[in-house]
Design a protein around this motif. Structure first.
Motif, PDB file in Angstrom:
ATOM      1  N   VAL A  88       0.962  -1.249   0.103  1.00 33.77           N
ATOM      2  CA  VAL A  88      -0.128  -0.035   0.164  1.00 33.77           C
ATOM      3  C   VAL A  88       0.895   1.191   0.089  1.00 33.77           C
ATOM      4  CG1 VAL A  88      -1.760   1.364   1.307  1.00 33.77           C
ATOM      5  CG2 VAL A  88      -1.856  -1.256   1.149  1.00 33.77           C
ATOM      6  N   GLY A  89       0.702   2.195  -0.812  1.00 32.62           N
ATOM      7  CA  GLY A  89       1.475   3.367  -0.849  1.00 32.62           C
ATOM      8  C   GLY A  89       1.976   3.891   0.513  1.00 32.62           C
ATOM      9  N   MET A  90       3.136   4.573   0.629  1.00 30.78           N
ATOM     10  CA  MET A  90       3.668   4.981   1.701  1.00 30.78           C
ATOM     11  C   MET A  90       3.171   6.092   2.215  1.00 30.78           C
ATOM     12  SD  MET A  90       5.473   3.307   3.698  1.00 30.78           S
ATOM     13  CE  MET A  90       5.667   3.840   5.694  1.00 30.78           C
ATOM     14  N   LYS A  94       4.699   6.819   8.575  1.00 30.18           N
ATOM     15  CA  LYS A  94       4.653   5.610   8.938  1.00 30.18           C
ATOM     16  C   LYS A  94       5.990   5.178   8.905  1.00 30.18           C
ATOM     17  CE  LYS A  94      -0.253   4.564   7.796  1.00 30.18           C
ATOM     18  NZ  LYS A  94      -1.108   3.840   6.884  1.00 30.18           N
ATOM     19  N   ASP A 113       4.451   6.133  -5.522  1.00 35.44           N
ATOM     20  CA  ASP A 113       4.490   6.399  -6.939  1.00 35.44           C
ATOM     21  C   ASP A 113       4.491   7.681  -6.971  1.00 35.44           C
ATOM     22  OD1 ASP A 113       2.019   6.804  -5.753  1.00 35.44           O
ATOM     23  OD2 ASP A 113       0.775   5.786  -7.207  1.00 35.44           O
ATOM     24  N   THR A 114       5.096   8.567  -6.030  1.00 37.07           N
ATOM     25  CA  THR A 114       5.136   9.946  -6.319  1.00 37.07           C
ATOM     26  C   THR A 114       6.605  10.560  -5.880  1.00 37.07           C
ATOM     27  OG1 THR A 114       4.306  10.589  -4.032  1.00 37.07           O
ATOM     28  CG2 THR A 114       2.710  10.439  -5.598  1.00 37.07           C
ATOM     29  N   GLN A 117       6.827  11.263  -1.898  1.00 34.20           N
ATOM     30  CA  GLN A 117       6.998  10.110  -1.168  1.00 34.20           C
ATOM     31  C   GLN A 117       8.406   9.781  -1.161  1.00 34.20           C
ATOM     32  OE1 GLN A 117       3.909   8.167  -3.264  1.00 34.20           O
ATOM     33  NE2 GLN A 117       3.072   6.986  -1.200  1.00 34.20           N
ATOM     34  N   TRP A 375      -4.026  -2.157  12.105  1.00 33.18           N
ATOM     35  CA  TRP A 375      -3.145  -1.277  11.299  1.00 33.18           C
ATOM     36  C   TRP A 375      -1.911  -1.249  11.733  1.00 33.18           C
ATOM     37  CZ3 TRP A 375      -8.364  -0.273  11.410  1.00 33.18           C
ATOM     38  CH2 TRP A 375      -9.229  -0.697  10.278  1.00 33.18           C
TER      39      TRP A 375
ATOM     40  N   THR B  13      -2.685   6.446  10.735  1.00 28.75           N
ATOM     41  CA  THR B  13      -3.999   6.223  10.159  1.00 28.75           C
ATOM     42  C   THR B  13      -4.056   4.751   9.329  1.00 28.75           C
ATOM     43  OG1 THR B  13      -2.868   7.138   8.094  1.00 28.75           O
ATOM     44  CG2 THR B  13      -4.164   8.713   9.646  1.00 28.75           C
ATOM     45  N   PRO B  14      -5.066   4.480   9.011  1.00 30.08           N
ATOM     46  CA  PRO B  14      -6.542   4.839   9.461  1.00 30.08           C
ATOM     47  C   PRO B  14      -6.746   4.644  11.040  1.00 30.08           C
ATOM     48  CG  PRO B  14      -6.795   2.545   8.180  1.00 30.08           C
ATOM     49  CD  PRO B  14      -5.135   3.062   8.288  1.00 30.08           C
ATOM     50  N   SER B 262      -4.983   9.156   5.444  1.00 28.26           N
ATOM     51  CA  SER B 262      -3.970   9.928   5.089  1.00 28.26           C
ATOM     52  C   SER B 262      -4.028   9.858   3.662  1.00 28.26           C
ATOM     53  CB  SER B 262      -2.700   9.526   5.584  1.00 28.26           C
ATOM     54  OG  SER B 262      -2.382   9.217   6.909  1.00 28.26           O
ATOM     55  N   ILE B 264      -2.057   9.107   0.290  1.00 27.99           N
ATOM     56  CA  ILE B 264      -0.937   8.139   0.148  1.00 27.99           C
ATOM     57  C   ILE B 264      -0.565   8.405  -1.428  1.00 27.99           C
ATOM     58  CG2 ILE B 264      -1.420   6.589   2.009  1.00 27.99           C
ATOM     59  CD1 ILE B 264      -2.278   4.846  -0.066  1.00 27.99           C
ATOM     60  N   GLY B 265      -1.171   9.480  -2.433  1.00 29.16           N
ATOM     61  CA  GLY B 265      -0.653   9.276  -3.347  1.00 29.16           C
ATOM     62  C   GLY B 265      -2.067  10.057  -4.465  1.00 29.16           C
ATOM     63  N   LEU B 274      -5.599   9.265  -3.760  1.00 27.81           N
ATOM     64  CA  LEU B 274      -5.696   7.768  -2.937  1.00 27.81           C
ATOM     65  C   LEU B 274      -5.238   8.015  -1.494  1.00 27.81           C
ATOM     66  CD1 LEU B 274      -3.527   6.316  -6.050  1.00 27.81           C
ATOM     67  CD2 LEU B 274      -5.730   5.538  -5.112  1.00 27.81           C
ATOM     68  N   ASP B 276      -5.172   5.800   2.446  1.00 25.87           N
ATOM     69  CA  ASP B 276      -5.056   4.575   3.228  1.00 25.87           C
ATOM     70  C   ASP B 276      -6.264   4.099   3.897  1.00 25.87           C
ATOM     71  OD1 ASP B 276      -5.156   6.216   5.329  1.00 25.87           O
ATOM     72  OD2 ASP B 276      -3.230   5.660   5.991  1.00 25.87           O
ATOM     73  N   MET B 280     -11.702  -1.779   4.586  1.00 24.67           N
ATOM     74  CA  MET B 280     -11.132  -2.257   5.801  1.00 24.67           C
ATOM     75  C   MET B 280     -11.359  -1.342   6.943  1.00 24.67           C
ATOM     76  SD  MET B 280     -10.292  -5.266   7.034  1.00 24.67           S
ATOM     77  CE  MET B 280      -9.283  -6.329   6.010  1.00 24.67           C
ATOM     78  N   ALA B 281     -11.301  -0.219   6.754  1.00 20.73           N
ATOM     79  CA  ALA B 281     -11.475   0.903   7.651  1.00 20.73           C
ATOM     80  C   ALA B 281     -12.746   1.613   7.626  1.00 20.73           C
ATOM     81  CB  ALA B 281     -10.370   2.017   7.357  1.00 20.73           C
ATOM     82  N   GLN B 318      -9.349  -3.122  -0.434  1.00 15.71           N
ATOM     83  CA  GLN B 318      -9.034  -3.315   0.999  1.00 15.71           C
ATOM     84  C   GLN B 318      -8.581  -2.306   1.835  1.00 15.71           C
ATOM     85  OE1 GLN B 318      -8.040  -7.468   1.451  1.00 15.71           O
ATOM     86  NE2 GLN B 318      -7.701  -7.284   3.619  1.00 15.71           N
ATOM     87  N   GLU B 319      -7.519  -1.927   1.312  1.00 14.52           N
ATOM     88  CA  GLU B 319      -6.765  -0.674   2.150  1.00 14.52           C
ATOM     89  C   GLU B 319      -6.313   0.500   1.234  1.00 14.52           C
ATOM     90  OE1 GLU B 319      -6.378  -0.924   5.432  1.00 14.52           O
ATOM     91  OE2 GLU B 319      -6.232  -3.254   5.580  1.00 14.52           O
ATOM     92  N   HIS B 320      -7.282   0.799   0.220  1.00 19.51           N
ATOM     93  CA  HIS B 320      -7.014   1.937  -0.365  1.00 19.51           C
ATOM     94  C   HIS B 320      -8.547   2.678  -0.699  1.00 19.51           C
ATOM     95  CE1 HIS B 320      -3.593  -0.427  -2.196  1.00 19.51           C
ATOM     96  NE2 HIS B 320      -3.175   0.789  -2.381  1.00 19.51           N
TER      97      HIS B 320
END
Lengths: 375, 375
Positions: A88-90, A94, A113-114, A117, A375, B13-14, B262, B264-265, B274, B276, B280-281, B318-320
């Motif tokens: 999952v994108g960072m 974290k 992907d940026t 990041q 998480w 997060t999340p 957060s 993340i992209g 995008l 996080d 799931m959250a 799931q996580e995006h």
């Protein structure tokens, strides 16, 4: 079909049941397939999120695996697994948790992907004297994250990452929209081609790309040529589900997960059964709604696992399911207290509703697996 | 609006955030309303499923409450609560757990609507020398379980239960389909009238009916006449959600629950952010899909709680989460790492995805509440 051991009928419902023999068969099938094609699996552990399931998926603790949260990474690292991709994108905040796991000798790879990041990673690495292992996400099917293989940022991000750069990763989640073997084969080729093209551009720019990672359960089962690909990822194939059955990746008999439920009432006028499995046990996932066969909130089976044709969970509230009877089925066939199994639309979503899974082992004995939380 | 304390932005997060001041306000509002109408609340604890939330909802430990699982009943009984209604039709196999709770001095009431269940209760009671307290479920709106107030079985089941019979209960879940005050008032009347009619029939048959229980969050907030009704149940009003906002039970400012996420992209071509927070959250609940305003997987707010008009979580895996930007919003307004709050479609479903809730207390301090798990 072998009869259930008595405990399956006697546990309090609802509960999640996994069939070990089917799980093992599904795992063996993909492992053998990918191995025969000369490639390596990096199983995604996000469906079941248990240490016990990981033991089936990973031949040894140094084998590569994929996780969807840092909570999983921490749990698997603690259990001795050493090669984990957090797919999952960072989020920059974290990075300290990632660094802490890496400091324990675990090669936890991260994804981005940026340029922003990449800057965050490089800055944090330099500030703390850490090394990271970073994958750049490639967008192979326009469905979610990643940059296009021909995007100008690709080489810039890889160059920016320098020694922290490890490889390329794509996930053809769009393959869930396919339903013929031809379409799935084409999608798998498209997924691999995207990473191959990105890798070629990096090589032309003099940047080494050690790992090329592709995968989704449908493309992993239909890809025919993994040349220049280092590894294939897939997750839900361990138990499969009705979405995968509709896509054509498995047969309904391959589904290794079900929710065991009890009949708690009926409505004679409407020909409804009421059960104690609502969306809390089944999940709210309606993944089959847009597919050729809509299974409502799940396919109804007898407690022995026999599919009851035409019977689905048609609606749910928190702790209630409604099964609208049809065909030859009548309320008197399902007295109050009857136990049934419900096959899930989406195994990842259904498993997420349960902290504990009950496993019917190949020898009929009963195991319990604890899900890694949060998480 | 008061600024967030720093910790809200700094937790990984999340995570699920609850605003204590709003929670308290929502709880006070309904308690005062029902009290002014001369009736009593039996709050449903199923939304948050924590001992800490129960303390806000129940003025003392002998106050009546509702639960959706025996796991909750066991946890609240253990914590000293003494008057609990398990508001899901009784599976006969679960009677021993009910009996065990009752043997600890807790008046755990159970629910049923078939002669078969009544037989099971009476047989078990007689075999084990137990007494039970049983509610018969009345169907007031054709949406799920219960028998009609004029059904011939009603008096027969009550007579069959004998001294175990305590009262009547209905849940107008169909009120979720309303969207005007007039319709909600009518629905609340219909709900009460169904129980009144059933009670009248029992009285005519010489059967005492000690408790008449009605309720759903919408009807509890719009009912005007609770005469001959002993108690009103409601659950999701503690935090409210976008479904309740659409029905007209609350304003969006009343929502006390959000998921902090957060960025993340992004995808520049598509104008996507995008995050996080995937299903799931947030949960898979799409409860607003069929309502006047569809919020996708949730309304996007700034981390301070300001509603960002027109921005929803449009899709999830799931996580995006994917937020499709529109209006004046551009990607550069949301740099990677930006934290946002997402208001949930359905608070019960979103809370179910989290083991731990983070509470911003009225004084800005941080509490954590642990969710009661399982069935």
């Amino acid at each position: 079909m072998t009869a259930n051991p008595a405990w399956v009928k006697n546990l309090d419902t609802p509960y999640l049941l996994i069939d070990e023999a089917k799980l093992q068969r599904n795992i063996d099938r993909l492992r053998e397939r990918i191995s025969a094609l000369g490639c390596q699996l990096r199983p995604h552990l996000k469906t079941l999120r248990t240490l016990e399931a990981a033991a089936y998926l990973l031949p040894d603790k140094n084998a590569p695996a994929t996780v969807s949260t840092l909570a999983e990474a921490e749990a698997y690292a603690q259990a001795g697994y050493t090669d984990l991709l957090y797919a999952v994108g960072m989020a920059p905040a974290k990075l300290p948790r990632v660094a802490a796991i890496r400091q324990h000798g675990v090669n936890l790879h991260i994804l981005l992907d940026t340029p922003e990041q990449a800057t965050a990673v490089v800055d944090y690495a330099s500030k703390t004297q850490q090394s990271f292992s970073v994958f750049i996400e490639i967008d192979s099917d326009d469905h979610r994250g990643g940059i296009k293989p021909d995007a100008p940022e690709l080489t810039a991000i890889a160059a920016q990452l320098g020694s922290h750069f490890s490889g390329l990763m794509t996930h053809a989640g769009g393959s869930y929209g396919c339903s013929t073997p031809e379409a799935l084969k084409d999608f798998a080729k498209q997924e691999c081609d995207a990473v191959r093209r990105a890798r070629e551009r990096l090589l032309q720019a003099g940047i080494e790309c050690r790992i090329s990672s592709v995968g989704s359960t449908p493309t992993a089962h239909f890809g025919e040529d993994f040349s220049d690909i280092s590894e294939v990822r897939a997750g839900v194939y361990t138990t499969f589900d009705l979405v995968m059955k509709n896509i054509g990746v498995c047969n309904i008999e391959d589904l290794a997960m079900s929710v065991v439920t009890s009949v708690i009432g009926y409505n004679k006028e409407k020909n409804w059964l009421l059960t104690d499995s609502g969306w809390m046990a089944l999940s709210r996932d309606r993944g089959t709604a847009g597919q050729a066969q809509d299974y409502g909130y799940g396919q109804v089976c007898s407690i022995e696992g026999e599919v009851l044709d035409g019977l689905c969970v048609n609606s749910t509230s928190q702790e209630h399911g409604v099964i609208e009877l049809s065909g030859n089925h009548s309320i008197s066939d399902f007295p109050v207290g009857t136990t049934l199994r419900i096959l899930p639309n989406h195994a990842c979503a259904t498993a997420a509703m349960h902290n504990v899974y009950h496993i019917v082992m190949a020898d009929g004995s009963h195991s319990q697996w604890q899900r890694i939380q949060g998480w």
